[in-house]
Design a protein around this motif. Structure first.
Motif, PDB file in Angstrom:
ATOM      1  N   TRP A 189       0.834  -1.210   0.000  1.00  0.00           N
ATOM      2  CA  TRP A 189       0.000   0.000   0.000  1.00  0.00           C
ATOM      3  C   TRP A 189       0.869   1.261   0.000  1.00  0.00           C
ATOM      4  O   TRP A 189       0.579   2.219  -0.695  1.00  0.00           O
ATOM      5  CB  TRP A 189      -0.923   0.011   1.218  1.00  0.00           C
ATOM      6  CG  TRP A 189      -1.955  -1.056   1.219  1.00  0.00           C
ATOM      7  CD1 TRP A 189      -2.499  -1.691   0.132  1.00  0.00           C
ATOM      8  CD2 TRP A 189      -2.570  -1.654   2.371  1.00  0.00           C
ATOM      9  NE1 TRP A 189      -3.414  -2.632   0.536  1.00  0.00           N
ATOM     10  CE2 TRP A 189      -3.483  -2.631   1.893  1.00  0.00           C
ATOM     11  CE3 TRP A 189      -2.444  -1.461   3.749  1.00  0.00           C
ATOM     12  CZ2 TRP A 189      -4.260  -3.400   2.757  1.00  0.00           C
ATOM     13  CZ3 TRP A 189      -3.220  -2.229   4.610  1.00  0.00           C
ATOM     14  CH2 TRP A 189      -4.109  -3.185   4.110  1.00  0.00           C
ATOM     15  N   ARG A 194      -0.882   4.725  -1.560  1.00  0.00           N
ATOM     16  CA  ARG A 194      -2.292   4.716  -1.176  1.00  0.00           C
ATOM     17  C   ARG A 194      -2.524   5.045   0.299  1.00  0.00           C
ATOM     18  O   ARG A 194      -3.664   5.006   0.753  1.00  0.00           O
ATOM     19  CB  ARG A 194      -2.903   3.338  -1.499  1.00  0.00           C
ATOM     20  CG  ARG A 194      -2.994   3.117  -2.994  1.00  0.00           C
ATOM     21  CD  ARG A 194      -3.402   1.703  -3.293  1.00  0.00           C
ATOM     22  NE  ARG A 194      -4.702   1.398  -2.742  1.00  0.00           N
ATOM     23  CZ  ARG A 194      -5.176   0.159  -2.583  1.00  0.00           C
ATOM     24  NH1 ARG A 194      -4.434  -0.877  -2.910  1.00  0.00           N
ATOM     25  NH2 ARG A 194      -6.366  -0.040  -2.081  1.00  0.00           N
ATOM     26  N   LEU A 195      -1.438   5.330   1.044  1.00  0.00           N
ATOM     27  CA  LEU A 195      -1.612   5.620   2.465  1.00  0.00           C
ATOM     28  C   LEU A 195      -1.615   7.134   2.680  1.00  0.00           C
ATOM     29  O   LEU A 195      -0.647   7.812   2.352  1.00  0.00           O
ATOM     30  CB  LEU A 195      -0.485   4.974   3.282  1.00  0.00           C
ATOM     31  CG  LEU A 195      -0.382   3.450   3.171  1.00  0.00           C
ATOM     32  CD1 LEU A 195       0.793   2.941   3.986  1.00  0.00           C
ATOM     33  CD2 LEU A 195      -1.678   2.792   3.621  1.00  0.00           C
ATOM     34  N   LYS A 196      -2.738   7.612   3.227  1.00  0.00           N
ATOM     35  CA  LYS A 196      -2.865   9.054   3.456  1.00  0.00           C
ATOM     36  C   LYS A 196      -2.978   9.257   4.970  1.00  0.00           C
ATOM     37  O   LYS A 196      -3.911   8.736   5.599  1.00  0.00           O
ATOM     38  CB  LYS A 196      -4.120   9.548   2.749  1.00  0.00           C
ATOM     39  CG  LYS A 196      -4.257  11.023   2.737  1.00  0.00           C
ATOM     40  CD  LYS A 196      -5.437  11.418   1.860  1.00  0.00           C
ATOM     41  CE  LYS A 196      -5.840  12.835   2.202  1.00  0.00           C
ATOM     42  NZ  LYS A 196      -7.253  13.072   2.037  1.00  0.00           N
ATOM     43  N   LEU A 203      -5.497   6.628   6.211  1.00  0.00           N
ATOM     44  CA  LEU A 203      -6.584   6.236   5.319  1.00  0.00           C
ATOM     45  C   LEU A 203      -5.987   5.495   4.134  1.00  0.00           C
ATOM     46  O   LEU A 203      -4.959   5.898   3.592  1.00  0.00           O
ATOM     47  CB  LEU A 203      -7.347   7.472   4.845  1.00  0.00           C
ATOM     48  CG  LEU A 203      -7.850   8.401   5.960  1.00  0.00           C
ATOM     49  CD1 LEU A 203      -8.576   9.590   5.361  1.00  0.00           C
ATOM     50  CD2 LEU A 203      -8.754   7.651   6.926  1.00  0.00           C
ATOM     51  N   LEU A 204      -6.641   4.395   3.789  1.00  0.00           N
ATOM     52  CA  LEU A 204      -6.222   3.621   2.621  1.00  0.00           C
ATOM     53  C   LEU A 204      -7.122   4.031   1.469  1.00  0.00           C
ATOM     54  O   LEU A 204      -8.333   3.791   1.500  1.00  0.00           O
ATOM     55  CB  LEU A 204      -6.347   2.124   2.920  1.00  0.00           C
ATOM     56  CG  LEU A 204      -6.039   1.175   1.769  1.00  0.00           C
ATOM     57  CD1 LEU A 204      -4.592   1.308   1.318  1.00  0.00           C
ATOM     58  CD2 LEU A 204      -6.333  -0.262   2.178  1.00  0.00           C
ATOM     59  N   THR A 205      -6.525   4.662   0.488  1.00  0.00           N
ATOM     60  CA  THR A 205      -7.338   5.161  -0.619  1.00  0.00           C
ATOM     61  C   THR A 205      -7.662   4.020  -1.587  1.00  0.00           C
ATOM     62  O   THR A 205      -6.970   3.000  -1.636  1.00  0.00           O
ATOM     63  CB  THR A 205      -6.603   6.294  -1.368  1.00  0.00           C
ATOM     64  OG1 THR A 205      -5.369   5.783  -1.841  1.00  0.00           O
ATOM     65  CG2 THR A 205      -6.337   7.476  -0.459  1.00  0.00           C
ATOM     66  N   ASP A 206      -8.720   4.216  -2.332  1.00  0.00           N
ATOM     67  CA  ASP A 206      -9.147   3.242  -3.352  1.00  0.00           C
ATOM     68  C   ASP A 206      -9.431   1.861  -2.778  1.00  0.00           C
ATOM     69  O   ASP A 206      -9.102   0.850  -3.391  1.00  0.00           O
ATOM     70  CB  ASP A 206      -8.101   3.104  -4.465  1.00  0.00           C
ATOM     71  CG  ASP A 206      -7.820   4.423  -5.138  1.00  0.00           C
ATOM     72  OD1 ASP A 206      -8.759   5.225  -5.250  1.00  0.00           O
ATOM     73  OD2 ASP A 206      -6.660   4.657  -5.511  1.00  0.00           O
ATOM     74  N   GLU A 207      -9.990   1.799  -1.594  1.00  0.00           N
ATOM     75  CA  GLU A 207     -10.328   0.510  -1.005  1.00  0.00           C
ATOM     76  C   GLU A 207     -11.808   0.526  -0.657  1.00  0.00           C
ATOM     77  O   GLU A 207     -12.273   1.414   0.053  1.00  0.00           O
ATOM     78  CB  GLU A 207      -9.485   0.284   0.264  1.00  0.00           C
ATOM     79  CG  GLU A 207      -9.520  -1.115   0.809  1.00  0.00           C
ATOM     80  CD  GLU A 207      -8.721  -2.119  -0.032  1.00  0.00           C
ATOM     81  OE1 GLU A 207      -8.114  -1.726  -1.034  1.00  0.00           O
ATOM     82  OE2 GLU A 207      -8.750  -3.301   0.322  1.00  0.00           O
TER      83      GLU A 207
END
Ligand code: GRF
Length: 220
Positions: A189, A194-196, A203-207
């Motif tokens: 990730w 994808r880690l914000k 937050l894991l984006t696109d999940e």
């Protein structure tokens, strides 16, 4: 086919290296977005070094034995890491408390795995302490490293049940299996960008959101 640019990672270890091994296995897949460019240990006899060598990965030892000044040690460690120009530093059983100066150098680019559901049971002997505390759920956590030991924004956690006949070794084995599952995922990730981090939350984006609930003991 275009060659995928992989995120350069350095792994720090002190011992047997089973988490390192799990990450190396994942990284062997052509479509895994991270590559391990070096493994660095503070102990000459860390068996994880042999695993890395077998995988053809550069290894280094920055011995901590006899170096009592943490600042001096961390400067040497930093110099060793920096030679590999990593985008991510992965702590995988690296048994040292890091100085705030060292942590600051890799803020947002250094992650750790801890064998408990943080913030419970920071520090050592987590499995025995979980049993002694009588908790029904235990587990492991992957988090960004901050200056405070075993704290920092949480990337992933996995929970396992604690059974009545567990001892520390049995519980550790159950948790370790999950460590090997979530650590390579967390690295992936990160490498996918994808880690914000928002405050303490990651937050894991696109999940897609999965509605779920976990109750242990399971009411059957
Ligand atoms: C793991 O339990 C990890 O959570 C902790 O140290 C242990 C390292 O084990 N930080 P290994 O060297 O990866 O087998």
């Amino acid at each position: 086919m275009p060659v995928m640019r992989k995120t350069r990672c350095v792994v720090l270890i002190s011992g047997r290296g089973t988490n390192l091994s799990a990450i190396l296995s994942a990284a062997a897949a052509p479509d895994y977005p991270a590559e391990i460019v070096a493994v660095i240990s503070n102990k000459t006899d860390a068996t994880g070094l042999l695993l890395a060598q077998e995988a053809g990965i550069a290894t280094e030892v920055v011995p901590s034995q006899g170096v009592s000044d943490r600042e001096i040690y961390d400067q040497a460690l930093l110099a060793a890491i920096d030679r590999y120009q990593p985008e991510l530093v992965i702590l995988a059983g690296f048994m040292r408390i890091l100085t705030p100066g060292f942590v600051a150098q890799y803020a947002g680019r250094m992650i750790n795995i801890h064998p408990s559901l943080l913030p419970s049971f920071t520090g050592m002997h987590t499995h025995q302490r979980a049993i002694d505390a009588g908790v029904h759920v235990h587990g492991c956590s992957v988090h960004f490293v901050t200056a405070e030991l075993d704290h920092g924004p949480m990337i992933a956690q996995a929970a396992v049940p604690v059974y009545a006949d567990d001892d520390a070794a049995k519980l550790a084995a159950r948790v370790l299996k999950e460590e090997h599952r979530i650590y390579p995922e967390a690295v992936r990730w990160f490498a996918e960008g994808r880690l914000k981090v928002v405050g303490q939350r990651v937050l894991l984006t696109d999940e897609p959101a999965v509605p779920n609930v976990l109750i242990v003991p399971n009411p059957g």
